[in-house]
Scaffold this motif. Structure first.
Motif, short mmCIF file in Angstrom:
data_model
loop_
_atom_site.label_atom_id
_atom_site.label_comp_id
_atom_site.label_asym_id
_atom_site.label_seq_id
_atom_site.Cartn_x
_atom_site.Cartn_y
_atom_site.Cartn_z
N MET A 1 -8.39 -1.10 -2.12
CA MET A 1 -7.43 -2.02 -2.23
C MET A 1 -7.46 -2.30 -1.17
O MET A 1 -7.17 -3.98 -1.12
N LEU B 1 1.05 -1.35 -0.25
CA LEU B 1 0.14 -0.29 -0.23
C LEU B 1 0.85 1.43 0.52
O LEU B 1 1.17 1.73 1.25
N SER C 1 1.40 4.17 2.35
CA SER C 1 1.03 4.10 4.21
C SER C 1 2.20 3.81 5.14
O SER C 1 3.36 4.58 4.32
N LYS D 1 -7.11 4.24 -1.19
CA LYS D 1 -6.11 2.38 -1.09
C LYS D 1 -7.17 1.88 -0.28
O LYS D 1 -7.29 0.31 -0.56
N ILE E 1 -3.49 4.75 5.05
CA ILE E 1 -3.17 4.52 3.75
C ILE E 1 -4.08 5.52 3.16
O ILE E 1 -5.12 5.97 3.56
#
Length: 300
Positions: free
Chosen positions: A280, A260, A263, A277, A273
């Protein structure tokens, strides 16, 4: 909790975004070939739309300005707990549907051979054996009511909370109820105020019971949610993801930080994050957990 018949509960306030999380789970179920039994939180209310209106009117006439969909008077907490307990023990139980619209009522009436109107419930029916897990999405998946000894979390294998910052939650609700349901802003604000005691007593405490919380926090000014012209976008927010016990599901933080981009961690059990995202992240985090639950169930 049950190894053989897992129960997954996604819980969040009205307008919090639980439907978004439901879509992430649906993607995981489809990709992993998992056959879930889906239980909608609305189906476990205790009052039909008409009955709720009647009870609300009586409560108001008696000086009770806090009767709401969030509290025990409008929900069957015992049925929620029993649904989880029964499925965890046997892989079966009882379920029904709340009919949100005329088209939904028409579809279910045709399937069941009965006549129910929009705003009513279908008759209870058996949960057929053979599903891989029970998936609940609604207001009270981790509800605890000490007055009646209700403790739904004890039967939940994975609890997920969806918790926008409060002002963002209100903005989302105001815009949704105005756009989708045609409610005036004054009516929506009145509903928020009426729900507040039940929110404090029955909604917020659930997020101490969840295994994972996804909390979207805006990076734009939301100090007065009642005049906000639009909902902050995903790119105008961060998502704070808190794991109650990272060891329970073997959370690999270095892996998440690598997968990620942008993050970072703020506590030993918390990762932050970029808002865009979130979908995801949910799939990266939740897919291995679901995979493990299903493998344990099949091997037990």
């Amino acid at each position: 909790m049950s190894q053989k018949h897992p129960v997954v509960a996604v819980t969040g306030s009205s307008g919090a975004g639980t439907t978004f999380v439901k879509r992430a789970f649906e993607n995981i179920f489809l990709r992993e070939g998992i056959n879930p039994e889906i239980v909608e939180g609305d189906s476990l209310h205790s009052l039909s739309r008409k009955d709720f209106g009647s009870h609300l009117k009586i409560a108001s006439e008696n000086g009770n300005n806090h009767f709401s969909h969030f509290g025990p008077e409008a929900n069957d907490f015992a049925a929620i707990e029993e649904t989880f307990r029964s499925y965890g023990a046997t892989g079966t139980g009882k379920k029904r549907y709340y009919l949100h619209s005329p088209s939904e009522a028409e579809m279910q009436n045709k399937r069941l051979g009965c006549y129910k109107e929009s705003g009513e419930f279908t008759p209870w029916e058996d949960i057929k054996p053979g599903t891989d897990l029970l998936f609940y999405e609604g207001l009270h998946g981790l509800v605890v009511d000490k007055a009646t000894d209700i403790n739904a979390p004890r039967y939940v294998d994975l609890g997920v909370g969806v918790v926008p910052s409060v002002n963002l939650e209100w903005i989302q609700k105001i815009h949704r109820d105005h756009a989708e349901r045609g409610y005036d802003e004054e009516v929506i604000v009145d509903t928020i105020l009426r729900r507040m005691p039940d929110y404090v007593n029955y909604i917020a405490p659930q997020f101490s019971q969840t295994d994972i919380n996804f909390q979207r926090v805006p990076t734009v000014d939301t100090s007065n949610p009642f005049i906000a012209r639009d909902i902050p976008t995903a790119d105008e927010s961060f998502v704070v993801i808190r794991f109650k016990d990272p060891n329970k599901f073997m959370i690999d933080f270095p892996y998440l930080l690598n997968m990620l981009h942008d993050s970072f961690m703020t506590r030993r059990n918390t990762i932050v994050i970029p808002g865009g995202k979130m979908g995801m992240a949910m799939e990266i985090i939740l897919a291995p957990i679901i995979h493990r639950l299903i493998n344990n169930a099949r091997c037990s």
